[in-house]
Design an enzyme around this catalytic site. Structure first.
Site, PDB file in Angstrom:
ATOM      1  CB  SER A 185      39.325  49.012  38.387  1.00 33.29           C
ATOM      2  OG  SER A 185      39.503  50.076  37.175  1.00 33.29           O
ATOM      3  CG  HIS A 213      36.889  47.944  41.042  1.00 36.39           C
ATOM      4  ND1 HIS A 213      37.593  46.776  40.996  1.00 36.39           N
ATOM      5  CD2 HIS A 213      36.437  48.389  39.976  1.00 36.39           C
ATOM      6  CE1 HIS A 213      37.359  46.636  39.574  1.00 36.39           C
ATOM      7  NE2 HIS A 213      36.922  47.674  39.197  1.00 36.39           N
ATOM      8  CE  LYS A 244      34.661  45.143  38.534  1.00 35.94           C
ATOM      9  NZ  LYS A 244      35.001  44.485  37.428  1.00 35.94           N
TER      10      LYS A 244
END
Ligand SMILES: Cc1ncc(COP(=O)(O)O)c(C=O)c1O
Length: 398
Positions: A185, A213, A244
């Site tokens: 990240s 991610h 996310k």
């Protein structure tokens, strides 16, 4: 000595920041306009520092699903998954995650942090050894502490170093848990999963990949870095988050191993916390459907990522090693980073400021992230702000 003595270093940093008038860690988004725009300090800004990779926080289907669920099931479950906090939606989402990943088993958690904490601390106890990439997320480190396992760190993204450390363990190598992330990240670089999986195969042991991610970003179906590297059969546990690409909050673990169902009943971070609320579960289910059925979101995300990455390179900025949804500008030192961060905000661009020790190399980062919801024009505006910033800084240094 006061129990608060240990906070003195934090007080000193806070004082420094207050004196500089630049306050990157107390930013309040006063109003959200869309997935990519908001009002900060009274000014209209482009949000270029979120994890809203697919832009689904304002997706009409996700919003409608959440609204309906709140209407029908109320605002919260008021209980643990193990008691009264499992509704039909939680079970349905687990089935949908299992189907999506082609795994038989799935568990939904209240956050991604708790998913790592639960799985890792329970699977790896005091008798066990965890080998983890040095740049792994804090939730993974915290999980190892909670479980009390022996931790062996290997150099970031270095499968040869992992191999060396497994070799040193001798017979004990066969029962270890290896943990990596799919896409890191801070600098946006991807794990060399083929090499890591090959090492795992050679030594035995188990592999956990945190796809926080990479879910929705990588792989033909958006399943993440393990799919993109074609190593899903070597991965024992995939952990991920709903906070996310899925635009909500919560976490999950999927596995082909039936033992996951036993782990479920032993995880304190799963048992001793309330389950995700009905609105969250409904919006995540809608977001997972969007991720599955709208590959154009992924295409748009990558177009935006390439535009930002190559644009910043052209401006002469030093970036992380790989183009992707996380585009981090590596700065010289804290003073430059703070001035640049404020300069961007003054020009209507919000990015994340990341200071050591949270950065991998010790350099402060201006962490930008792109969203499928960014328009070409918004990326142009982000680049224009970085361009103006550079001119200003060079003029100030001349
Ligand atoms: C790699 C990684 N794992 C886990 C998490 C935790 O996710 P959540 O926000 O759902 O707690 C994060 C969040 O930043 C992350 O970057």
């Amino acid at each position: 000595m006061s129990i608060f003595e240990k906070f003195q270093p934090i007080a000193a940093v806070r004082k420094d920041l207050e004196e500089s008038g630049i306050l990157p860690f107390g930013v309040v988004t006063e109003q959200l306009i869309s997935a990519t725009e908001g009002i900060i300090n009274g000014r209209h800004v482009i949000l270029a520092g979120t994890n809203n990779y697919l832009g689904l926080t304002f997706d009409s289907g996700c919003i409608q699903a959440a609204q309906d669920a709140v209407q029908e099931q109320g605002t919260g479950t008021t209980g643990s998954r193990m008691a009264n906090g499992t509704y039909a939606g939680h079970v349905a989402l687990e089935q949908e995650l299992a189907d999506f990943f082609d795994c038989s088993y799935a568990i939904v958690f209240s956050t991604g942090y708790l998913a790592n904490l639960g799985i890792i601390s329970t699977v790896a106890g005091p008798e066990d050894i965890v080998l983890l990439d040095a740049d792994c997320h804090a939730s993974i480190y915290d999980a190892c502490r909670l479980g009390g396992c022996e931790v062996v760190r290997f150099r970031h993204n270095d499968a040869a170093d992992l191999e060396k450390r497994l070799r040193r363990l001798g017979e004990r190598a066969t029962d270890t848990l290896i943990i990596v992330e799919g896409l890191y990240s801070m600098l946006g670089d991807q794990a060399p999963l083929r090499d890591i999986a090959a090492v795992k195969r050679a030594y035995g042991g188990y592999l956990l990949v945190d796809e926080a991610h990479s879910l929705g970003m990588l792989g033909d179906r958006g399943r993440g870095a393990s799919e993109a590297a074609d190593v899903e059969d070597d991965v024992d546990f995939i952990v991920g988050t709903f906070s996310k690409s899925l635009g909500a909050i919560g976490g999950f673990c999927v596995s082909k191993r039936s033992e996951l169902e036993l782990v479920r009943y032993a995880m304190r971070p799963y048992i001793f916390t309330a389950s995700p609320s009905p609105g969250v579960i409904a919006s995540v289910r809608a977001a997972l459907t969007a991720l599955r059925t709208r590959p154009q979101l992924r295409t748009q995300l990558w177009n935006n990522a390439r535009q930002l990455y190559h644009g910043l390179l052209k401006l002469g900025y030093t970036l992380g090693p790989q183009v992707g949804p996380v585009v981090s500008v590596v700065t010289q030192d804290k003073e430059h980073a703070l001035t640049a961060w404020q300069g961007l905000l003054d020009r209507g661009i919000y990015v994340n400021l990341v200071l050591p020790p949270a950065t991998p190399s010790g350099n402060p980062l201006l962490r930008c992230s792109v969203s499928a919801a960014h328009t070409r024009e918004q990326i142009d505006n982000i680049l224009a702000a970085f361009g103006a910033l550079q001119k200003n800084m060079s003029a100030a240094m001349a």
